[in-house]
Design an enzyme around this catalytic site. Sequence first.
Site, PDB file in Angstrom:
ATOM      1  N   ARG A  22       0.842  -1.183   0.000  1.00  0.00           N
ATOM      2  CA  ARG A  22       0.000   0.000   0.000  1.00  0.00           C
ATOM      3  C   ARG A  22       0.879   1.235   0.000  1.00  0.00           C
ATOM      4  O   ARG A  22       1.875   1.313   0.727  1.00  0.00           O
ATOM      5  CB  ARG A  22      -0.926   0.023   1.229  1.00  0.00           C
ATOM      6  CG  ARG A  22      -2.058  -0.999   1.169  1.00  0.00           C
ATOM      7  CD  ARG A  22      -3.065  -0.662   0.082  1.00  0.00           C
ATOM      8  NE  ARG A  22      -4.173  -1.612   0.026  1.00  0.00           N
ATOM      9  CZ  ARG A  22      -4.198  -2.673  -0.773  1.00  0.00           C
ATOM     10  NH1 ARG A  22      -3.164  -2.933  -1.565  1.00  0.00           N
ATOM     11  NH2 ARG A  22      -5.243  -3.472  -0.785  1.00  0.00           N
TER      12      ARG A  22
ATOM     13  N   GLU B 159      -2.545   7.465  -5.352  1.00  0.00           N
ATOM     14  CA  GLU B 159      -2.752   6.850  -6.665  1.00  0.00           C
ATOM     15  C   GLU B 159      -4.190   6.890  -7.154  1.00  0.00           C
ATOM     16  O   GLU B 159      -4.447   6.770  -8.354  1.00  0.00           O
ATOM     17  CB  GLU B 159      -2.268   5.399  -6.657  1.00  0.00           C
ATOM     18  CG  GLU B 159      -3.108   4.468  -5.822  1.00  0.00           C
ATOM     19  CD  GLU B 159      -2.565   3.045  -5.829  1.00  0.00           C
ATOM     20  OE1 GLU B 159      -3.316   2.147  -6.241  1.00  0.00           O
ATOM     21  OE2 GLU B 159      -1.406   2.831  -5.430  1.00  0.00           O
TER      22      GLU B 159
ATOM     23  N   HIS C 293       0.110  -0.403  -9.941  1.00  0.00           N
ATOM     24  CA  HIS C 293      -0.623  -1.306  -9.047  1.00  0.00           C
ATOM     25  C   HIS C 293      -1.014  -2.578  -9.797  1.00  0.00           C
ATOM     26  O   HIS C 293      -2.177  -2.998  -9.795  1.00  0.00           O
ATOM     27  CB  HIS C 293      -1.874  -0.614  -8.484  1.00  0.00           C
ATOM     28  CG  HIS C 293      -2.310  -1.174  -7.165  1.00  0.00           C
ATOM     29  ND1 HIS C 293      -2.710  -0.395  -6.108  1.00  0.00           N
ATOM     30  CD2 HIS C 293      -2.394  -2.455  -6.720  1.00  0.00           C
ATOM     31  CE1 HIS C 293      -3.040  -1.150  -5.082  1.00  0.00           C
ATOM     32  NE2 HIS C 293      -2.848  -2.427  -5.437  1.00  0.00           N
TER      33      HIS C 293
END
Length: 339
Positions: free
Chosen positions: A238, A267, A299
């Site tokens: 994260r 993000e 991601h």
Amino acid sequence: MNTDATDIIAYGVTADERPLLQAAFDGQHRLRCLDLTLDADTVTTAVGHRIVCSGVNDVLDAAVLRALAAGGTRMITQRATGYNNIDLEAARTAGIGVARVSYYSPYAVAEFAWALALAANRRVPRAVTRTRDFDFRLTGLMGRDFHGRTAGILGTGKIGTAFARIAAGFGMRLLGHDVAPSEECLALGMKYAGTDRLFAEADLISLHLPLLPETHHLVDAAALARMKDDAILINTSRGGLIDAQALVETLRAGRLDGVGLDVYEEEAGVFFFDHSLDVMTDDVLARLMTFRNVLVSSHQAYFTRDAVGQIVEATARNVADYLAGRTGENTLVPPAGSS
């Protein structure tokens, strides 16, 4: 179509993910897939949908949850293990059940973390860019052996343990940090240590922790100052685990040999979207992208056929459980009226 079909809306659905979701619900429920992020500006798109299928970058705060409840939503199933983007107490108050995917292939994330580590160490992106221009010099491409060096692994759950097994295969010394030591990691020879020691001794540091209040900005300016000047830092967990502004200052000082980031604290609204024709208004992200020893991916660590297939299967089970009034290991907030 089944007469008992339920209206489901899924947010942040990629082109590769869409057919898998559609196949999972085909003939059973009415599924609407959007590539939008769910937040206060887009929540009206969920009106009339009993079930919302969310992603990690959706904003499910109290205001959004109240709006969802007012629009008829009674269940949220998150297509991820993490759920720090969901206000669980607000969901309970709104009468909305919440479930997640408690498990999917840990190898997907662990292997991608290693892809970033190896690419950063051996300067692979720079080498490929050069050779595409027929520049075959080796200047500036020197890496180092991981064999015999120390891997510092923060978080030794399923993903961290998979990462540790690969590190052991490279012949690395293992240092770990977690509230609950892994028996498998101990069997690999891992020594558990406090974060101060791990940051100071590790040549490669990989983050595999959940984002909680106590882990937010765990890698801050002080932690970065403890790291070796030539350490490699990898984050596939994260974004909020790292203080990105402090990381920029560390890199500006010429420290750290490489950084691989598959996640970034801000993000949401950036990752998963095409901003190639836009002005990047996030100064920290823009600055990070200027450093030659920083790799940023969008991601995608979880994004394998195996892992996404497991996520979709678990999501379908969550829907079936909700409709049957069942709770299980994926339940975070029981649906209103369930036991």
